[in-house]
Design a protein around this motif. Structure first.
Motif, PDB file in Angstrom:
ATOM      1  N   GLU A 286       0.831  -1.206   0.000  1.00  0.00           N
ATOM      2  CA  GLU A 286       0.000   0.000   0.000  1.00  0.00           C
ATOM      3  C   GLU A 286       0.861   1.250   0.000  1.00  0.00           C
ATOM      4  O   GLU A 286       0.553   2.220  -0.704  1.00  0.00           O
ATOM      5  CB  GLU A 286      -0.945  -0.016   1.206  1.00  0.00           C
ATOM      6  N   GLN A 287       1.942   1.252   0.769  1.00  0.00           N
ATOM      7  CA  GLN A 287       2.841   2.412   0.784  1.00  0.00           C
ATOM      8  C   GLN A 287       3.513   2.605  -0.570  1.00  0.00           C
ATOM      9  O   GLN A 287       3.618   3.728  -1.069  1.00  0.00           O
ATOM     10  CB  GLN A 287       3.894   2.225   1.877  1.00  0.00           C
ATOM     11  N   VAL A 288       3.961   1.510  -1.184  1.00  0.00           N
ATOM     12  CA  VAL A 288       4.619   1.605  -2.484  1.00  0.00           C
ATOM     13  C   VAL A 288       3.634   2.065  -3.546  1.00  0.00           C
ATOM     14  O   VAL A 288       3.950   2.924  -4.380  1.00  0.00           O
ATOM     15  CB  VAL A 288       5.254   0.251  -2.865  1.00  0.00           C
ATOM     16  N   ALA A 289       2.427   1.519  -3.530  1.00  0.00           N
ATOM     17  CA  ALA A 289       1.423   1.919  -4.517  1.00  0.00           C
ATOM     18  C   ALA A 289       1.092   3.402  -4.390  1.00  0.00           C
ATOM     19  O   ALA A 289       0.951   4.112  -5.398  1.00  0.00           O
ATOM     20  CB  ALA A 289       0.157   1.077  -4.348  1.00  0.00           C
ATOM     21  N   GLU A 290       0.970   3.881  -3.163  1.00  0.00           N
ATOM     22  CA  GLU A 290       0.692   5.297  -2.953  1.00  0.00           C
ATOM     23  C   GLU A 290       1.819   6.162  -3.512  1.00  0.00           C
ATOM     24  O   GLU A 290       1.578   7.189  -4.152  1.00  0.00           O
ATOM     25  CB  GLU A 290       0.499   5.571  -1.466  1.00  0.00           C
ATOM     26  N   ALA A 291       3.073   5.731  -3.291  1.00  0.00           N
ATOM     27  CA  ALA A 291       4.215   6.480  -3.819  1.00  0.00           C
ATOM     28  C   ALA A 291       4.242   6.459  -5.337  1.00  0.00           C
ATOM     29  O   ALA A 291       4.571   7.463  -5.983  1.00  0.00           O
ATOM     30  CB  ALA A 291       5.511   5.897  -3.256  1.00  0.00           C
ATOM     31  N   LEU A 292       3.863   5.340  -5.931  1.00  0.00           N
ATOM     32  CA  LEU A 292       3.851   5.253  -7.392  1.00  0.00           C
ATOM     33  C   LEU A 292       2.775   6.150  -7.988  1.00  0.00           C
ATOM     34  O   LEU A 292       3.016   6.841  -8.985  1.00  0.00           O
ATOM     35  CB  LEU A 292       3.631   3.802  -7.827  1.00  0.00           C
ATOM     36  N   TYR A 293       1.596   6.161  -7.400  1.00  0.00           N
ATOM     37  CA  TYR A 293       0.532   7.019  -7.923  1.00  0.00           C
ATOM     38  C   TYR A 293       0.886   8.497  -7.802  1.00  0.00           C
ATOM     39  O   TYR A 293       0.368   9.326  -8.553  1.00  0.00           O
ATOM     40  CB  TYR A 293      -0.787   6.734  -7.203  1.00  0.00           C
ATOM     41  N   ALA A 294       1.789   8.819  -6.884  1.00  0.00           N
ATOM     42  CA  ALA A 294       2.227  10.204  -6.741  1.00  0.00           C
ATOM     43  C   ALA A 294       3.411  10.537  -7.626  1.00  0.00           C
ATOM     44  O   ALA A 294       3.849  11.688  -7.676  1.00  0.00           O
ATOM     45  CB  ALA A 294       2.601  10.477  -5.279  1.00  0.00           C
ATOM     46  N   HIS A 295       3.939   9.541  -8.350  1.00  0.00           N
ATOM     47  CA  HIS A 295       5.148   9.690  -9.156  1.00  0.00           C
ATOM     48  C   HIS A 295       4.780  10.133 -10.568  1.00  0.00           C
ATOM     49  O   HIS A 295       4.030   9.449 -11.273  1.00  0.00           O
ATOM     50  CB  HIS A 295       5.889   8.348  -9.195  1.00  0.00           C
ATOM     51  N   ALA A 296       5.307  11.277 -10.996  1.00  0.00           N
ATOM     52  CA  ALA A 296       4.938  11.821 -12.311  1.00  0.00           C
ATOM     53  C   ALA A 296       5.314  10.881 -13.442  1.00  0.00           C
ATOM     54  O   ALA A 296       4.601  10.782 -14.448  1.00  0.00           O
ATOM     55  CB  ALA A 296       5.618  13.175 -12.508  1.00  0.00           C
ATOM     56  N   GLY A 297       6.441  10.189 -13.323  1.00  0.00           N
ATOM     57  CA  GLY A 297       6.840   9.255 -14.360  1.00  0.00           C
ATOM     58  C   GLY A 297       5.910   8.066 -14.455  1.00  0.00           C
ATOM     59  O   GLY A 297       5.516   7.649 -15.550  1.00  0.00           O
ATOM     60  N   PHE A 298       5.520   7.523 -13.323  1.00  0.00           N
ATOM     61  CA  PHE A 298       4.601   6.381 -13.303  1.00  0.00           C
ATOM     62  C   PHE A 298       3.261   6.743 -13.919  1.00  0.00           C
ATOM     63  O   PHE A 298       2.629   5.923 -14.600  1.00  0.00           O
ATOM     64  CB  PHE A 298       4.422   5.881 -11.871  1.00  0.00           C
ATOM     65  N   ARG A 299       2.808   7.954 -13.686  1.00  0.00           N
ATOM     66  CA  ARG A 299       1.497   8.361 -14.202  1.00  0.00           C
ATOM     67  C   ARG A 299       1.479   8.485 -15.722  1.00  0.00           C
ATOM     68  O   ARG A 299       0.406   8.584 -16.323  1.00  0.00           O
ATOM     69  CB  ARG A 299       1.068   9.690 -13.560  1.00  0.00           C
ATOM     70  N   GLU A 300       2.643   8.430 -16.372  1.00  0.00           N
ATOM     71  CA  GLU A 300       2.715   8.536 -17.829  1.00  0.00           C
ATOM     72  C   GLU A 300       2.684   7.180 -18.531  1.00  0.00           C
ATOM     73  O   GLU A 300       2.669   7.123 -19.758  1.00  0.00           O
ATOM     74  CB  GLU A 300       4.000   9.271 -18.237  1.00  0.00           C
ATOM     75  N   VAL A 301       2.695   6.079 -17.784  1.00  0.00           N
ATOM     76  CA  VAL A 301       2.862   4.765 -18.410  1.00  0.00           C
ATOM     77  C   VAL A 301       1.786   3.790 -17.945  1.00  0.00           C
ATOM     78  O   VAL A 301       1.085   4.038 -16.961  1.00  0.00           O
ATOM     79  CB  VAL A 301       4.251   4.167 -18.081  1.00  0.00           C
ATOM     80  N   THR A 302       1.689   2.686 -18.672  1.00  0.00           N
ATOM     81  CA  THR A 302       0.843   1.565 -18.247  1.00  0.00           C
ATOM     82  C   THR A 302       1.652   0.270 -18.181  1.00  0.00           C
ATOM     83  O   THR A 302       1.087  -0.810 -18.051  1.00  0.00           O
ATOM     84  CB  THR A 302      -0.350   1.368 -19.208  1.00  0.00           C
ATOM     85  N   GLU A 303       2.985   0.404 -18.304  1.00  0.00           N
ATOM     86  CA  GLU A 303       3.888  -0.744 -18.186  1.00  0.00           C
ATOM     87  C   GLU A 303       5.044  -0.376 -17.266  1.00  0.00           C
ATOM     88  O   GLU A 303       5.523   0.754 -17.301  1.00  0.00           O
ATOM     89  CB  GLU A 303       4.466  -1.145 -19.547  1.00  0.00           C
TER      90      GLU A 303
END
Length: 339
Positions: A286-303
């Motif tokens: 849950e902590q990692v997922a929250e950090a990823l959703y807040a990550h601008a790079g992650f929000r640009e991809v689906t892989e």
């Protein structure tokens, strides 16, 4: 709970396959077992990184050839093959051969530039031609043409009684050209990948650009630059991600110490290339997922292709991959292959 975003479509992992120089077979076998585990967990891809003149896999293509015979579904990639070490024609033959063996599962990633410690190694690598070698994007273009089946020779046909010659790389593997990736650390390289019709690999290392030292913003900008330059291929993000849900107390302590030891380099450009390293994401899913959703790079991809920490043991990798597939992945909207 982390905020939902676009469902993650592809979830893979990366390793360098470390080994003991006194017993290298054991380390290579451990890498193959990790790839087999990834397939059983339903992960979409397994990627190997080159480590020339180090105690990590120096020939990922050879190891992936073995992996093709021990798996049936999972995609197999290199992230990345530095072309400064390679002859594009010979590499094209090797890639096509492994792709045929895999049934079309190979995902080769490449990059260019002088090999690390170029002055120390060029005498062994190119004793007569080091100063003449073209280590630019031209080397990638040669590989792309050869993989696509463009002529590699001016002669073809029968010679003598049984010799049959082709003027292009054999075997030819249709579809492999569309599965070639470029590993970009700069905006210029990301734009070039888009113009060249390649897929784009981003990783946990980027170049500090435009006065910014915000890793996530730079990575996101590079993905957008790739698309603005005409890139229509797949884009994959890479970070070091360590979910700790089922980790033992000892594992959690070691994981935390690992991230803490690497933390001082985050946000500080390193070396003449001004390289920026992403922070390692260590914690519950849950902590990692929250950090990823807040990550601008992650929000640009689906892989994504998450890197396994290189110094950890096989049991650690098993725990991390299991938690990634069974706990973190579902929080990101991902479903295991075949589910």
């Amino acid at each position: 709970m982390p905020a939902p975003g676009a469902p993650l479509e592809q979830l893979g992992f990366l390793t360098i396959g470390t080994f003991d120089p006194a017993d290298p077979r054991a380390g290579h076998e451990a890498t193959l077992r990790v790839i087999e585990l990834g397939e059983r967990l339903g992960l979409d891809s397994a990627w190997l990184r080159h480590r020339h003149l180090q105690y990590g896999i120096s020939s990922p293509v050879a190891v992936l050839a073995a992996a093709t015979q021990r798996t049936s579904r999972i995609a197999l990639g290199t992230a990345v093959t530095p072309l400064g070490w390679e002859n594009p024609l010979r590499l094209a033959e090797d890639l096509a051969t492994v792709d045929v063996l895999s049934g079309g599962r190979l995902q080769p990633g490449v990059s260019v530039g002088p090999p690390v410690h170029w002055d120390d190694v060029k005498g062994a690598l190119y004793p007569d031609t080091a100063d003449a070698e073209d280590l630019s994007h031209t080397r990638v273009e040669r590989l792309l043409r050869l993989v696509a089946g463009e002529p590699a020779a001016t002669f073809s046909g029968r010679e003598g009684v049984v010799e049959e010659w082709s003027d292009r790389v054999q075997p030819h593997s249709p579809g492999l050209r569309a599965r070639l990736w470029y590993g970009a650390a700069s905006t210029r390289s990301a734009e070039w990948a888009g113009q060249a019709g390649m897929n784009l690999l981003t990783s946990s290392v980027v170049r500090a650009e435009g006065g910014s030292t915000d890793f996530a913003d730079i990575q996101a900008g590079q993905v957008r630059a790739y698309r603005a330059a005409g890139g229509t291929g797949r884009v994959s993000q890479g970070l070091v991600v360590v979910p700790t849900d089922t980790a033992t107390p000892d594992q959690r302590a070691r994981y935390a110490a690992y991230a803490e030891a690497r933390a001082p380099r985050v946000g500080v450009p390193q070396g003449p290339g001004r390289l920026l390293f992403a922070p390692d994401l260590v914690g519950s899913s849950e902590q990692v997922a929250e950090a990823l959703y807040a990550h601008a790079g992650f929000r640009e991809v689906t892989e994504v292709v998450f890197a396994l920490p290189f110094s950890f043991a096989e049991a650690d990798h098993e725990q991390i991959l299991t938690d990634t597939a069974t706990r973190l992945g579902p929080l990101l909207g991902w479903s295991p292959a075949g589910s």
